[in-house]
Design an enzyme around this catalytic site. Structure first.
Site, mmCIF file in Angstrom:
data_model
loop_
_atom_site.group_PDB
_atom_site.id
_atom_site.type_symbol
_atom_site.label_atom_id
_atom_site.label_comp_id
_atom_site.label_asym_id
_atom_site.label_seq_id
_atom_site.Cartn_x
_atom_site.Cartn_y
_atom_site.Cartn_z
ATOM 1 N N GLU A 187 20.214 80.220 72.579
ATOM 2 C CA GLU A 187 20.933 79.022 72.132
ATOM 3 C C GLU A 187 21.273 78.039 73.249
ATOM 4 O O GLU A 187 22.204 77.255 73.144
ATOM 5 C CB GLU A 187 22.199 79.404 71.361
ATOM 6 C CG GLU A 187 21.969 79.657 69.893
ATOM 7 C CD GLU A 187 21.546 81.093 69.588
ATOM 8 O OE1 GLU A 187 21.145 81.332 68.440
ATOM 9 O OE2 GLU A 187 21.615 81.975 70.456
ATOM 10 N N HIS A 274 21.874 74.308 71.025
ATOM 11 C CA HIS A 274 22.902 73.516 70.352
ATOM 12 C C HIS A 274 22.576 72.026 70.362
ATOM 13 O O HIS A 274 23.040 71.282 69.500
ATOM 14 C CB HIS A 274 24.261 73.762 70.991
ATOM 15 C CG HIS A 274 24.785 75.143 70.745
ATOM 16 N ND1 HIS A 274 24.814 75.709 69.493
ATOM 17 C CD2 HIS A 274 25.278 76.082 71.578
ATOM 18 C CE1 HIS A 274 25.311 76.930 69.569
ATOM 19 N NE2 HIS A 274 25.591 77.185 70.822
#
Length: 703
Positions: A187, A274
């Site tokens: 991520e 993100h």
């Protein structure tokens, strides 16, 4: 929780899910893992009571293996003020309390070892010595949300020290009592940043070519494995970064091959960064669409010298039948669910009893979880407002059952009624419509929001099971409620009326009429561009077939290999029959404010992007709605220029008004009552606020 050594028995649909397995030294009775979720409870000054209650309830509900939210490996690793660091203050004692709670229920728990890297939001933060917290990264490259902070590039010695910090954090986890650790390497956080050419522009031992970029991840895994040889060690990787010019599939596969000799026990596969502009976890993301990336990594593992390393799938699976469909394919060992455990702490136990009808489904809205987490607010859940508030709202049988009436069967009313019934109160639920759901019932008709029907269905089933009276097609009066010990007035909202000339013509309808009965073929003008207007436009132009939407999603974002799995998953509620139309036939208009206002911050851009891709027309800054005529809506645009908008149908989404006429009558009777949700304040239809207010109100009326 069941004895891990005893295979669970259940109906055939979960045959693979209930097969025992092992993760390193841990033996587990089923293949559902509670994935990592950052809650903010990690830093609460409560001796760990909040974390303990949160994890205990989920372990008691059947979670055999739980993974904590990210725990920073040093001060500069924190993502923000609500990240804990082992060894600081009473942090270790708080986690020990939580670990003991999981073990008391027969569960196992891993600590996720975390370093935010350039994703750290350091404004106003200080380290344990009072010095300003710095942001660090492989290279001094900022990201947009960092508010102008440019991270410092780690020196060679600092890289070595950070690797040792991961190892020290693993040792601390062992000393606290954790059963293992998960290295957060996905991520877009620090380990992922080292692996990517986008964020690692070094030309030293830690960057310059793919092999050197992978070195940091490999050395972290090796150091952690060496530090805790007796614990389970997993690593979470991004199967695909979803960032242009980032790591290629070949780079990721090579990383997996390099990691296997370090002795890790498992690889959990996530997707995306993100900052990626590809949606990954929103409701609009089809179920199972990321599985091909997990299975690609699984094939790399199975063809290696360590084929026994476990591979865990995650992302956009919400039901244990989803889990079973994935596991039946034979490549993946287990599935990690995260938000579904917020929605229903007992999702495993309830499903293993075959009672899928009682499972409260995660709807993928993100409004009370991810949307709050990214701005440092307390995490909870729209459909389970007790989530991460278990200490404040324990579920205990009442010693003094009361007659509790709930007026309104939408999300707020259902939240109040279920909570009261669970604690043994005598509940009557009044709903003037012939079905429960309210705004959720409408939302479930929107393509991509079919899951919204799940919490309504499960709440109804639970109320019936607990002996509550569910009175459909009944409008409650003050006289009906005269014998009540307390009334929660959750009667919701009604569409706001408009005074536009021609609004009484037969081709002018409300959004509720459109969603329930469909819209004739032809052009449509949607008056009102908030969340409901955007949803209505999606209803008009998007397919109700989830398999088709998954294929379109795959093509739109250039993904790799959607193969129709969604069609094998449990079918969601079908949307109302209607005539789909090309996007250019739909125009969404609003006077002021942002289009999609009211939609959560992690979902709004996705919803608007889907409509723009479809060709939907947006007109903002409308100065005046001049009038509605057959086939046309006449307006003055923001410059005062007359514009004729094609409109064979006009759908009114111009806001809502509170439906709370009963409040004044109740006040006159002296019956205790509380008005919640849209019935209290209709200025914004906020389901998180509504369900939270409902829970708090019913606890005041019936402790």
């Amino acid at each position: 929780m069941s004895d891990p050594s005893t295979p669970l028995t259940t109906a055939a649909p979960l045959a693979v899910t209930t097969t025992p397995w092992s993760l390193g030294p841990i033996t587990l009775p089923h293949r559902v893992v509670m994935g990592s979720m950052h809650t903010g409870l990690e830093v609460h000054d409560d001796g760990g009571a909040g974390m303990a209650a949160f994890y205990r309830e989920r372990a008691a509900g059947g979670a055999a293996l739980l993974i904590t939210g990210g725990i920073a490996v040093n001060d500069e690793a924190r993502g923000g003020p609500d990240f804990a660091v082992f060894g600081v203050g009473d942090t270790d004692d708080r986690f020990r309390t939580a670990v003991d709670a999981v073990h008391a229920e027969g569960g196992a728990v891993l600590a996720q070892l975390f370093h935010a890297g350039r994703y750290a939001l350091v404004a106003g933060l200080t380290d344990r010595n009072g010095a300003p917290q710095r942001a660090v990264a492989p290279s001094p490259l900022p990201w947009a949300a960092a508010r102008g902070v440019v991270p410092e590039a780690l020196t060679h010695d600092e890289v070595l020290r950070t690797i040792e910090d991961f190892a020290d954090a693993a040792r601390a986890a062992r000393d606290i009592g954790f059963d293992g650790v998960e290295i957060m390497a996905s991520e877009g956080y620090l380990v992922n940043q080292f692996c990517s050419p986008l964020t690692n522009q070094r030309d030293d031992a830690w960057g310059g070519d793919p092999e050197r970029r992978r070195r940091f991840a490999v050395e972290v895994a090796r150091a952690v494995r060496s530090a805790v040889p007796d614990l389970a060690v997993t690593i979470r990787l991004s199967g695909v970064d979803l960032m242009p010019r980032s790591s290629s599939p070949e780079d990721v596969d090579a990383l997996v091959r390099d990691l296997l000799p370090t002795g890790i026990d498992g690889i959990s596969v996530g997707v995306g960064w993100h900052e990626s502009r590809v949606p990954t976890v929103q409701a609009a993301v089809p179920h199972g669409v990321w599985l091909s990336y997990v299975e690609r990594i699984a094939r790399v593992v199975r063809s290696s010298d360590r084929p026994d390393v476990r591979v865990l799938a995650s992302n956009r699976m919400t039901d244990l039948r989803d889990v079973e469909a994935v596991l039946e394919r034979g490549l993946v060992d287990a599935v990690a669910l995260a938000r579904p455990f917020l929605a229903d702490p007992s999702i495993v136990g309830t499903s293993l009893r075959g009672r899928f009808d009682l499972v409260t489904t995660c709807i993928g809205c993100n409004q009370a979880c991810l949307d709050r987490s990214i701005v440092g607010q307390p995490v909870s859940c729209l459909v389970n407002p007790r989530a991460a508030r278990e200490v404040a709202f324990p579920v205990r049988p009442t010693a003094e059952p009361k007659r509790i009436d709930v007026v309104g069967g939408g999300p707020a009313g259902l939240a109040a009624a279920v909570d009261a019934a669970r604690r043994g109160h005598r509940v009557r639920l009044w709903e003037r419509a012939d079905e429960l759901g309210g705004q959720f019932g409408l939302a479930s008709r929107i393509p991509g929001k079919e899951d919204y029907a799940g919490p309504v269905r499960s709440a109804h089933a639970e109320l019936v099971e607990r002996g509550a009276e569910v009175l459909l097609g009944r409008t409650a009066t003050a006289a009906d409620l005269a014998d009540s010990d307390g009334v929660v007035l959750a009667s919701g909202v009604v569409p706001r009326t408009v005074t536009i000339p021609g609004a009484d013509l037969p081709h002018v309808i409300t959004y509720e009429q459109a969603l329930r009965h469909g819209v004739p073929a032809g052009s449509v003008a949607v008056i009102g561009g908030g969340g409901i207007g955007v949803d209505t436009a999606a209803f008009l132009v998007e397919s109700p077939d989830e398999s088709r939407r998954a294929a379109e999603f795959d093509e739109r974002w250039g993904l790799d290999g959607f193969d129709g799995l969604v069609g094998d998953l449990p079918q969601r509620e079908p949307a109302a029959a209607r005539t789909l139309r090309p996007g250019p036939d739909v125009t969404v208009l609003r006077r002021s404010g942002k289009f999609g206002q009211g939609v959560g911050i992690t979902s709004r851009w996705v919803a608007l992007g889907r409509l723009r891709d479809a060709g939907v027309r947006f007109i903002g800054g409308v100065r005046e709605y001049v009038g509605i005529e057959p086939g046309v809506l006449r307006i003055l645009d923001e410059d005062g220029t007359p514009v004729a908008v094609p409109a064979d149908t006009v759908v009114l989404c111009a806001g809502q008004e509170a439906s709370s006429d009963l409040a004044s009558e109740l006040a006159a009777t002296g019956v205790p009552f509380a008005v919640v949700g849209g019935a209290r304040d209709a200025r914004s239809v906020d389901a998180v606020r509504a369900t939270t207010e409902a829970l708090e109100a019913v606890r005041r009326l019936a402790p």
